[in-house]
Design an enzyme around this catalytic site. Structure first.
Site, PDB file in Angstrom:
ATOM      1  N   ASP A   1       0.819  -1.166  -0.221  1.00  0.00           N
ATOM      2  CA  ASP A   1      -0.060   0.705   0.521  1.00  0.00           C
ATOM      3  C   ASP A   1       1.113   1.287  -0.104  1.00  0.00           C
ATOM      4  O   ASP A   1       2.133   0.965   0.546  1.00  0.00           O
ATOM      5  CB  ASP A   1      -1.167  -0.130   1.303  1.00  0.00           C
ATOM      6  CG  ASP A   1      -2.323  -1.088   1.056  1.00  0.00           C
ATOM      7  OD1 ASP A   1      -2.206  -1.789  -0.206  1.00  0.00           O
ATOM      8  OD2 ASP A   1      -2.277  -0.935   2.309  1.00  0.00           O
TER       9      ASP A   1
ATOM     10  N   ALA B   1       7.702   4.647   6.576  1.00  0.00           N
ATOM     11  CA  ALA B   1       7.656   3.432   6.922  1.00  0.00           C
ATOM     12  C   ALA B   1       5.945   2.456   7.323  1.00  0.00           C
ATOM     13  O   ALA B   1       6.486   3.078   8.079  1.00  0.00           O
ATOM     14  CB  ALA B   1       8.719   2.603   6.735  1.00  0.00           C
ATOM     15  N   LYS B   2       5.476   1.542   6.453  1.00  0.00           N
ATOM     16  CA  LYS B   2       5.053   0.822   7.687  1.00  0.00           C
ATOM     17  C   LYS B   2       4.779   0.840   8.959  1.00  0.00           C
ATOM     18  O   LYS B   2       4.165   1.272   9.479  1.00  0.00           O
ATOM     19  CB  LYS B   2       4.259  -0.552   6.689  1.00  0.00           C
ATOM     20  CG  LYS B   2       4.011  -0.553   5.520  1.00  0.00           C
ATOM     21  CD  LYS B   2       2.449   0.095   5.058  1.00  0.00           C
ATOM     22  CE  LYS B   2       2.530   0.863   3.942  1.00  0.00           C
ATOM     23  NZ  LYS B   2       3.211  -0.813   2.949  1.00  0.00           N
ATOM     24  N   ARG B   3       6.016   0.919   9.258  1.00  0.00           N
ATOM     25  CA  ARG B   3       5.891   0.180  10.912  1.00  0.00           C
ATOM     26  C   ARG B   3       5.994   1.524  11.585  1.00  0.00           C
ATOM     27  O   ARG B   3       6.081   1.243  13.479  1.00  0.00           O
ATOM     28  CB  ARG B   3       7.352  -0.318  11.110  1.00  0.00           C
ATOM     29  CG  ARG B   3       8.345   0.044  10.518  1.00  0.00           C
ATOM     30  CD  ARG B   3       9.987  -0.158  10.712  1.00  0.00           C
ATOM     31  NE  ARG B   3      11.039   0.328  10.750  1.00  0.00           N
ATOM     32  CZ  ARG B   3      11.656   0.359   9.554  1.00  0.00           C
ATOM     33  NH1 ARG B   3      11.412  -0.654   8.354  1.00  0.00           N
ATOM     34  NH2 ARG B   3      12.267   0.837   8.589  1.00  0.00           N
ATOM     35  N   ASP B   4       5.932   2.830  10.693  1.00  0.00           N
ATOM     36  CA  ASP B   4       6.576   3.756  11.885  1.00  0.00           C
ATOM     37  C   ASP B   4       4.619   4.069  12.267  1.00  0.00           C
ATOM     38  O   ASP B   4       4.091   5.748  13.039  1.00  0.00           O
ATOM     39  CB  ASP B   4       6.754   4.993  10.688  1.00  0.00           C
ATOM     40  CG  ASP B   4       7.918   4.808  10.941  1.00  0.00           C
ATOM     41  OD1 ASP B   4       8.592   4.447  11.938  1.00  0.00           O
ATOM     42  OD2 ASP B   4       8.440   4.898   9.546  1.00  0.00           O
TER      43      ASP B   4
END
Ligand code: GLU
Length: 293
Positions: free
Chosen positions: A13, A234-237
């Site tokens: 995404d 990034a996604k993990r943020d």
């Protein structure tokens, strides 16, 4: 019709930083009377279903585009033909280097940082025949220059390294730098707006365009989105995709527009006030809801 474009890789995404770049690409194109095209760069790193989700996200933001999105994977014959033309002109060579060999050679004293040191350019016919039996070759450009300058709307004149970069990977897949240049030209794209992580690739691409008899596009490399630690978002943020943010009640277009000093209920409403000269030049630091404390 001259055109701008957004060319995402369907590897997952889009996050708000990617969506902001897409909005900017749309604003640059539409405010200069250009068509706006979407190209799905699906020759590498593809996650099934991701392209459709990305297009949905762009549409939900209020972006529109001319014609159907072009799937880069349908263009292999054209990419291969371009490589063949360069080969006929004596502008390519086979490369058998492993990543490790390149890293070792590139760390030698006097090596240009990030540049392929040209190891396989100098192979004898016998060495080449021997190495062909060991591993499949990548095809590299035999570059005739070591630097090239481009014009960037935000960065001005930018001169950067051109090395013997890969045109075809050793698994036979056309490389990004080749595909992007061939496709931009064939699609009539004369304006490339994208993240400034790709600024250093622009000289290679503009040089290749020149070798292929094309005019390089006008570039605008826009600031990236970073997290609170100054690293690329990034996604993990935390909640960084449109869907995640919508679930938390965030109006994503308003969030992105605010970061650009723009307002309006749709991209169309932002067109009139859009002025590249007034864009923020620094990265956008995003602290998403739900970010780890
Ligand atoms: N597909 C590339 C990416 O998503 C962008 C290529 C480009 O805009 O030139 O990183």
């Amino acid at each position: 019709m001259p055109a701008g474009r957004y060319a995402p890789s369907p590897s997952g995404d889009l996050h708000v930083g990617n969506l902001r770049t897409a909005l900017l690409a749309w604003l640059f194109a539409r405010s200069t009377g250009r068509d706006f095209l979407v190209r799905v760069e699906d020759i590498d790193r593809v996650r099934p279903g991701s392209a459709e989700r990305q297009l949905e996200d762009l549409r939900a933001l209020g972006l529109d585009w001319d014609g159907e999105p072009l799937l880069q994977s349908t263009r292999t014959d054209v990419h291969v033909a371009a490589i063949a033309r360069l080969a006929e002109a004596g502008l390519t060579y086979e490369c058998f280097c492993t990543r490790r060999e390149i890293a070792e050679a590139a760390s030698a004293p006097h090596a240009a940082p990030g540049a392929y040191p040209g190891t396989c350019r100098r192979l004898t016919d016998d060495e080449r025949a021997r190495r062909r039996r060991e591993r499949p070759a990548a095809i590299r450009l035999r570059a005739g220059v070591t630097t090239w300058a481009v014009h960037d709307v935000l960065h001005g004149r930018y001169e950067g390294t051109v090395d013997d970069f890969v045109l075809r990977r050793n698994d036979g897949v056309p490389a990004y730098n080749l595909a992007v240049v061939v496709d931009d030209a064939d699609q009539g794209i004369d304006q490339v707006v994208r993240g400034d992580d790709l600024l250093s690739s622009a000289p290679r691409q503009a040089y290749l365009a020149d070798l292929l008899g094309q005019t390089a596009p006008e570039y605008a490399h826009v600031p990236l989105a970073l997290n609170a630690d100054g690293r690329r978002l990034a996604k993990r943020d935390g909640a960084v995709t449109r869907r995640e943010l919508v679930d938390l009640g965030v109006d994503v277009l308003t969030m992105i527009a605010g970061s650009l000093g723009l307002s309006g209920d749709s991209p169309h409403e932002m067109l009139e006030a859009f002025d590249p000269a007034r864009l923020p030049r620094d990265p956008w630091v995003v602290v998403p809801p739900g970010a780890p404390a």
